[in-house]
Write an enzyme that holds these catalytic residues in place. Structure first.
Site, PDB file in Angstrom:
ATOM      1  N   ASP A 444      21.726 -21.177  41.337  1.00 22.36           N
ATOM      2  CA  ASP A 444      22.366 -19.872  41.244  1.00 22.36           C
ATOM      3  C   ASP A 444      23.074 -19.706  39.902  1.00 22.36           C
ATOM      4  O   ASP A 444      23.327 -20.691  39.170  1.00 22.36           O
ATOM      5  CB  ASP A 444      23.367 -19.735  42.410  1.00 22.36           C
ATOM      6  CG  ASP A 444      23.493 -18.316  42.904  1.00 22.36           C
ATOM      7  OD1 ASP A 444      23.185 -17.380  42.141  1.00 22.36           O
ATOM      8  OD2 ASP A 444      23.919 -18.142  44.063  1.00 22.36           O
ATOM      9  N   ASP A 508      20.240 -10.084  46.865  1.00 25.78           N
ATOM     10  CA  ASP A 508      21.141 -10.485  47.949  1.00 25.78           C
ATOM     11  C   ASP A 508      21.080  -9.495  49.101  1.00 25.78           C
ATOM     12  O   ASP A 508      21.740  -9.704  50.125  1.00 25.78           O
ATOM     13  CB  ASP A 508      22.590 -10.570  47.438  1.00 25.78           C
ATOM     14  CG  ASP A 508      22.875 -11.915  46.799  1.00 25.78           C
ATOM     15  OD1 ASP A 508      21.980 -12.782  46.815  1.00 25.78           O
ATOM     16  OD2 ASP A 508      23.991 -12.096  46.264  1.00 25.78           O
TER      17      ASP A 508
HETATM   18  C1  GLA Z   1      25.052 -15.630  45.236  1.00 28.50           C
HETATM   19  C2  GLA Z   1      23.654 -15.704  45.791  1.00 28.50           C
HETATM   20  C3  GLA Z   1      23.690 -15.717  47.295  1.00 28.50           C
HETATM   21  C4  GLA Z   1      24.506 -16.882  47.760  1.00 28.50           C
HETATM   22  C5  GLA Z   1      25.885 -16.840  47.135  1.00 28.50           C
HETATM   23  C6  GLA Z   1      26.652 -18.105  47.433  1.00 28.50           C
HETATM   24  O1  GLA Z   1      25.642 -14.414  45.521  1.00 28.50           O
HETATM   25  O2  GLA Z   1      22.876 -14.645  45.304  1.00 28.50           O
HETATM   26  O3  GLA Z   1      22.393 -15.775  47.825  1.00 28.50           O
HETATM   27  O4  GLA Z   1      23.852 -18.079  47.426  1.00 28.50           O
HETATM   28  O5  GLA Z   1      25.828 -16.691  45.734  1.00 28.50           O
HETATM   29  O6  GLA Z   1      27.912 -18.099  46.870  1.00 28.50           O
END
Ligand code: GLA
Length: 704
Positions: A444, A508
């Site tokens: 990430d 997301d």
């Molecule tokens: C980001 C990612 C999510 C998740 C969060 C965790 O927002 O896009 O899918 O993994 O971080 O903190």
């Protein structure tokens, strides 16, 4: 002196360049490789010079330069410390074979050499261009801009992409009027608001018709795409890396090579672009590494538990996942030391002993015993102030001396351009991969780069390269580990990151209504097997919309499928439906992940239809808004073999058809019919009456 002409061909496409009097080359022709070039073709390149301009006019060649009288945005902007800035490059030599050509340009007085490379992929016809500049002078060369490619556009209709967190890849159509239209990311990632791709084409081009060119800059840092209508009406396209002030200074003998710019041409709208880009990504960008590696169905813990990691609960989720047919269990954020919310602990990649008193091994063993592999979330480029790492090394972040660095999600960006920081982070992630049986990293990156300075100098370029180097090193030491590129959803999605990752977390947003739009446009450039797509909770966390399991599952089925939600809360009915859909995905994933994807046009803009064809075919019709018509027109399936016969079946016939239909066609009742390709192409498939939020999935089995 005179006119030199060069051409390359590949994948049914041909590029013809000319160079007059040793000037940098111009693109004379880009089109089908059919048809022999004629003697006078080059003369067609001549243009009238209008009154009121420089006497010899302005050349829109492959490297338009201010120094040769170009008044638009130059492809090269640079200067020397003594103030010199006027360059005049000339063609020195050309290397070429059938598909690849390199033009070597030189300006001896200024002390630069420049290389322009164009390649046509021999199977897909995708053109890859890049530029490389070398400082042959005795002092530093300050480079402000070097376009990877300059392309004259013969069309004025453009499709750019914009978006925001949880709403990525939204198309914006516009007509280039006058002057510059610029899309750039200064956020150190491809961004949610201006991803590094665009399309332009003939008036009214759409998914299935019109000439269209798709431009994709393969770079994960700052970038600029521009389209400019020159004062004489011509339009140019440029794409390249965006530098911070003074970021790219080349020492004597040093070079800079641009990212690669991949461009495809289509005569059948954006579907034609996809027909070139998908196989290009599969073969060239991924190097066929996902072939014969079925994409395992995921369970991801994020929307199920967020930071509330608790062993018995996770063990239970693993059992429920396995029972549904999940093949990879991905432990998301919250597993490492002190990570109870998003304010702390990034940078300390060791297991939280409060949550995992015996470490991760018991969970991993449990997951493995259930027949799944294990994946882990990391965010290696980042650190919180509240971490052992930054407490010990507060100076390890990208920052400008004496300036307050704004926080993003409460975190800082680590300076990976420093060898000690790089080694530390590499060492921590490498140790995790050695200590645990991890088959997958969800990598990430959750904040913009702002004061991205290292040792007093701008550092986005080097940081981006350091990220690539870090991934490359981990991959080469742990070749079995797959990596997903995530950046608050789809904030880092491009072909260069995809060379070293196996999946992109598209968004997301797990709301399937939004996802239908997001995935549709993402799919122009990226094939379904790298498109992370999850079945989320009934009540979507990011939009508050409630959707049916069918809508969620069929939407996710068309990507690299997964589940992300608290399945312990799913009703028995939902769980059994979900298991069925996962079973369908597994049965058809070869088709979905190898086939030719076509976005089908429907009159009703709220009806989004897709077809994936290999030998068999899958067709989905998603009603994302209330239908415009009482019944949808039959859905024509283009380009099928007219003589092929198909056994067609609606996989999810309406459970209570009488709710919406007084009479229900046999196919919609769930009966299988045998139909010819010709009939499907011309007459089309009848669709059920779909209400907003409903989706239909058809399977067509080819019989001959
Ligand atoms: C980001 C990612 C999510 C998740 C969060 C965790 O927002 O896009 O899918 O993994 O971080 O903190």
């Amino acid at each position: 002196m005179g006119t030199d002409r060069f051409q390359i061909s590949g994948g049914g496409e041909r590029l013809v360049f000319i160079s007059e009097d040793k000037a940098p080359p111009s693109l004379l022709y880009w089109g089908s490789a059919d048809g022999a070039p004629q003697i006078d073709d080059a003369l067609l390149h001549e243009r009238p010079v209008p009154q009121g301009q420089l006497d010899r006019g302005e050349r829109l060649d492959c490297l338009p330069e201010a120094g040769r009288g170009f008044t638009g945005h130059p492809a090269l902007i640079c200067h020397r410390a003594d103030g010199r800035f006027v360059t005049q490059l000339a063609l020195l030599s050309v290397d070429q074979d059938e598909t690849l050509i390199t033009f070597h340009l030189v300006d001896k007085a200024f002390g630069i050499e420049l290389r322009l490379t164009y390649q046509l992929d021999s199977s897909t016809g995708v053109m890859t261009a890049s530029s490389c500049i070398r400082n042959c002078g005795k002092d530093q060369l300050h480079l402000e801009w070097l376009s990877a490619a300059t392309i004259p556009a013969h069309h004025e209709e453009f499709l750019f992409f914009e978006g925001r967190w949880t709403r990525e890849f939204q198309p914006v159509r516009c007509r280039i009027e006058t002057g510059l239209t610029i899309k750039e990311s200064r956020s150190g990632r491809t961004s949610h608001h201006a991803p590094p791709f665009m399309i332009y084409g003939s008036h009214g081009f759409d998914e299935r018709q019109g000439e269209a060119y798709g431009v994709h800059l393969a770079w994960s840092g700052n970038h600029r795409l521009l389209a400019e209508r020159l004062r004489d009406g011509r339009i140019q396209i440029q794409a390249g890396e965006l530098f911070l002030p003074g970021e790219m200074i080349l020492a004597p003998a040093a070079s800079y090579e641009t990212p690669k710019c991949h461009v495809a041409r289509s005569t059948t709208g954006t579907n034609g672009l996809t027909a070139r880009f998908h196989p290009f990504v599969r073969e060239t960008i991924l190097g066929n590494r996902l072939v014969d590696r079925p994409r395992p169905v995921h369970f991801n813990t994020w929307e199920a538990i967020y930071f509330n990691h608790d062993m018995p609960r996770l063990m239970h989720l693993a059992e429920l996942s396995a029972a549904l047919g999940v093949e990879r269990f991905v432990l998301d954020d919250g597993w490492f030391k002190g990570r109870h919310d998003d304010t702390a602990a990034l940078g300390d990649w060791t297991v939280d002993r409060e949550k995992y008193p015996d470490g991760l091994i018991p969970l991993i063993n449990h997951v493995k015993k259930l027949g799944m592999t294990f994946g882990l979330w990391v965010e290696p480029e980042m650190a919180n102030a509240n971490s052992d790492l930054l407490r010990a090394h507060p100076d390890w972040i990208l920052a400008a001396d004496g300036r307050q660095q704004p926080l993003g999600r409460g975190q800082y960006v680590l300076d990976l351009t420093r060898p000690d920081v790089f080694d530390n982070i590499h060492g921590q992630i490498d140790a995790l991969l050695r200590a645990y049986d991890i088959g997958y990293l969800k990598w990430d990156m959750n904040r913009d780069l702002t004061h991205a300075a290292s040792r007093g100098r701008p550092a986005v370029h080097h940081q981006t390269q350091a990220l690539y180097a870090l991934m490359d090193r981990l991959r080469s030491d742990h070749p079995h580990v797959e990596i997903e590129s995530c950046s608050s959803g789809g904030g880092r999605a491009d072909y260069e990151i995809l060379k070293r990752t196996d999946r992109i977390w598209t968004s997301d947003c797990n709301d399937p209504i939004e996802r239908q739009h997001i995935q549709r446009h993402f799919s122009i450039f990226f094939p379904p097997e790298v498109m992370g797509a999850h079945v989320g909770p009934r009540h979507a966390h990011t939009t508050a919309r409630i959707t049916s399991l069918e809508m969620r599952a069929v939407t996710a089925l068309f990507g690299h499928m997964g589940i992300e939600g608290n399945i312990a809360d799913f009703s028995e009915g939902e769980k059994s439906q979900l298991a069925t859909w996962i079973g369908h995905h597994k049965k058809w994933r070869d088709l979905l992940h190898r086939g030719r994807l076509t976005r089908l046009a429907a009159e009703d803009k709220g009806l989004l239809c897709l077809m994936v064809e290999d030998r068999d075919i899958l067709v989905s019709a998603a009603q994302v808004e209330s239908p415009v018509y009482a019944t949808a027109p039959h859905l024509q399936l283009p380009d099928l073999q007219p003589t092929a016969n198909y056994r067609v079946q609606l996989i999810n016939p309406p459970r209570n058809p009488a709710l919406t239909m007084k009479q229900t066609p046999a196919l919609i009742k769930g009966n299988a019919l045998t139909v010819s390709g010709a009939q499907l192409a011309h007459g089309g498939l009848p669709l059920p009456v779909l209400r907003a939020g409903e989706i239909a999935l058809f399977h067509l089995q080819r019989l001959n």
